[in-house]
Design a protein around this motif. Structure first.
Motif, short mmCIF file in Angstrom:
data_model
loop_
_atom_site.label_atom_id
_atom_site.label_comp_id
_atom_site.label_asym_id
_atom_site.label_seq_id
_atom_site.Cartn_x
_atom_site.Cartn_y
_atom_site.Cartn_z
N GLU A 31 44.72 22.32 82.76
CA GLU A 31 44.99 22.23 84.20
C GLU A 31 43.83 21.53 84.92
OE1 GLU A 31 47.63 26.13 85.27
OE2 GLU A 31 45.64 26.50 84.43
N GLN A 34 44.10 17.84 84.46
CA GLN A 34 45.14 17.25 85.31
C GLN A 34 44.63 17.04 86.73
OE1 GLN A 34 48.61 16.27 84.41
NE2 GLN A 34 47.88 15.16 86.21
N VAL A 35 43.95 18.05 87.29
CA VAL A 35 43.44 17.92 88.66
C VAL A 35 42.36 16.83 88.72
CG1 VAL A 35 42.42 19.13 90.62
CG2 VAL A 35 43.96 20.35 89.09
N SER A 37 42.21 14.19 86.90
CA SER A 37 42.89 12.89 86.80
C SER A 37 43.60 12.52 88.10
CB SER A 37 43.89 12.92 85.63
OG SER A 37 43.22 13.23 84.42
N ASN A 38 44.21 13.51 88.76
CA ASN A 38 44.84 13.25 90.06
C ASN A 38 43.81 12.74 91.07
OD1 ASN A 38 46.99 14.47 88.77
ND2 ASN A 38 46.93 16.35 89.99
N GLU A 63 39.97 22.07 92.93
CA GLU A 63 39.89 20.66 93.36
C GLU A 63 38.45 20.23 93.60
OE1 GLU A 63 44.00 22.04 94.24
OE2 GLU A 63 42.03 22.83 94.81
N ASP A 123 49.08 12.91 94.40
CA ASP A 123 50.19 12.86 93.44
C ASP A 123 49.68 13.17 92.03
OD1 ASP A 123 51.92 12.13 95.45
OD2 ASP A 123 51.67 9.97 95.09
N ILE A 124 50.60 13.62 91.17
CA ILE A 124 50.28 13.86 89.76
C ILE A 124 50.03 12.51 89.10
CG2 ILE A 124 51.13 14.76 87.55
CD1 ILE A 124 50.61 16.94 89.57
N GLU A 126 48.56 10.31 85.44
CA GLU A 126 48.41 10.40 83.99
C GLU A 126 47.00 10.90 83.68
OE1 GLU A 126 48.45 7.45 80.07
OE2 GLU A 126 49.24 6.73 81.99
#
Length: 494
Positions: A31, A34-35, A37-38, A63, A123-124, A126
């Protein structure tokens, strides 16, 4: 840059492990990735490649920490901005650091007048943790510390400095694994926070933070008991608050308990050692200018410890730091003699941010062991014994440590004088009844209601710099040199 590759590898390898615990919520490294990378995609889309410094609102959430890593992967430095600090102070930092963009995870933007990327609404993207090509001289962060002129001074730390610290820290033998549970108790404007998140991330361990609305010392107690923390770097003042509860604290899971930022008294350390029976306890030392900390001393449970006036030694220099103690002419003093502690090595900042006057004042070159070496004057009065252990004796100048933050007392005086329409005032640091440092202000005046003074100072200074006690005096006492006798003024608070 090996450090960034190590971060990438650790996050990818430990994707199923817990990375952070905020409030009552765990986040895994997957997780976290992912954050990161966003936010990284948001940086690429909205921040110029030429912007090397980016402001970061210091919230306690996934974040905010992801923003640090995202900025690093893009080769940018973060400059922490505490939304609870006075707006004028934050504006000064933004201007000094030449910040054009700010990353903010708040629901409502903290600074409407600056370009802000709201990191919790992106936004999400990659997942992409591969760092750019970044050299050791690129900046990782700039922390602004208290300055003598009333203006905060910036301390830039490079990736080379940070790598030097991490290399020296692992060399001390503190074994952290992906099974460890690590405390992060520090505000992100304080450089001890960097060790508290970066060390665990590099080992895939879980980081436990302190929510901003919690009472810090009681929440640490709860975390240690409920989550069986295994690693903690703290300021010694936390122990003074916890001391009344030592009889209730039993944390056998704790492996490493480190202290930094203030003098560590031996008596409290001895009592604390009973609360964490299986832990290695260490006193570490270092100014922001030498990247987090640079000396280390391990407390001895079963034999005598080195102290001065009841305060534990700060030990010996770490792997990538050289320490010397000098007199007023920069000559090294002998064993057992007092002088100013000076530092050099891989962890040392390139110099204060755009402040050549201050750089000339505190950095100097000196022949050392056959080489020309650049040293930094810490302002700390120290002595070294015949085994190389450094004993901290006090400050050379009038700085103080409050809750781990370094405070220039002259900055408080600067703002007090402005508010008081040029009335003379002296700020002093004194030890209160529970052995924590407080700030007292003595005003050369007849007594008056100080409520408005305190309100005005709160608009100019962070909370930890606000005087907790105020005294009045008709005229300041003078010492034999004709200078204000600060020692006598300090006695007014005993």
């Amino acid at each position: 840059m090996n450090l960034l590759l190590d971060i990438q590898e650790a996050i990818e390898k430990n994707d199923t492990q817990n990375a952070f615990y905020f409030g009552d919520t765990f986040y895994t490294y997957k997780e976290f990735a992912q954050v990161i990378s966003n936010i990284r995609k948001g940086i690429q889309d909205h921040i110029s490649e030429n912007d090397s410094t980016v402001g970061l609102i210091t919230n306690d959430d996934i974040e905010t920490y992801a923003s640090i890593i995202a900025l690093w992967l893009e080769g940018k430095a973060y400059v922490p901005l505490n939304p609870e600090f006075p707006e004028s102070r934050n504006h000064t930092v933004i201007k000094q650091a030449e910040i054009n963009s700010i990353l903010d995870s708040s629901t409502d933007k903290v600074f409407d007048q600056f370009k802000t990327i709201q990191s919790n609404t992106l936004d999400i993207a990659e997942i992409n943790l591969t760092p750019r090509q970044i050299g050791p001289n690129e900046l990782a962060y700039i922390f602004f510390t208290s300055g003598t002129t009333g203006t905060p001074k910036g301390v830039p730390i490079t990736f080379g400095n940070l790598s030097g610290f991490i290399d020296a820290f692992w060399d001390l033998g503190y074994e952290i694994t992906n099974k460890d549970r690590c405390l992060q108790m520090f505000e992100l404007t304080f450089d001890l926070s960097v060790m508290s998140y970066l060390g665990p991330i590099l080992k895939g361990a879980c980081i436990y933070t302190i929510p901003k609305d919690e009472i810090k010392y009681s929440y640490i107690f709860e975390l240690m008991e409920d989550h069986e923390l295994t690693f903690a770097l703290m300021v010694p003042s936390i122990l003074h608050y916890l001391r009344p509860y030592f009889d209730e604290i039993n944390c056998p899971a704790m492996k490493f308990s480190l202290f930094c930022g203030e003098a560590l008294p031996l008596d409290v350390t001895q009592e604390w050692s009973q609360c964490i029976p299986n832990a290695t306890i260490a006193n570490v030392y270092g100014p922001t200018e030498c990247t987090i900390f640079c000396t280390d001393y391990t407390y001895k449970r079963d034999s005598e410890n080195k102290t001065y006036n009841g305060v534990l030694t700060i030990g010996k220099d770490m792997k990538n730091t050289t320490t010397i103690i000098v007199d007023e002419d920069n000559n090294e003093v002998g064993i057992g003699e007092k002088g100013e502690l000076c530092l050099s090595g891989a962890q040392l900042t390139p110099g204060y941010w755009k402040n050549e006057e201050k750089n000339k004042e505190v950095f100097f070159d000196k022949e050392h062991e056959g080489k020309k070496v650049r040293f930094y004057r810490t302002g700390d009065l120290c002595t070294v014994d015949d085994q190389g252990d450094i004993l901290y004796l006090g400050r050379v100048d009038f700085q103080a440590k409050i809750q781990g933050f370094r405070v220039e007392l002259s900055e408080i005086e600067f703002h007090a004088k402005a508010v008081l329409d040029k009335k003379n005032s002296v700020a002093v640091a004194f030890i209160n009844s529970i052995h924590n440092t407080e700030i007292g202000l003595v005003i050369e005046s007849t007594a008056f209601d100080t409520k408005q003074l305190i309100e005005d100072l709160k608009n100019r200074l962070p909370q930890y710099m606000i005087p907790t006690q105020i005294r009045f005096i008709d005229s300041f006492p003078l010492n034999t040199n004709g200078k204000t006798d600060r020692k006598k003024l300090k006695e007014m608070f005993n």
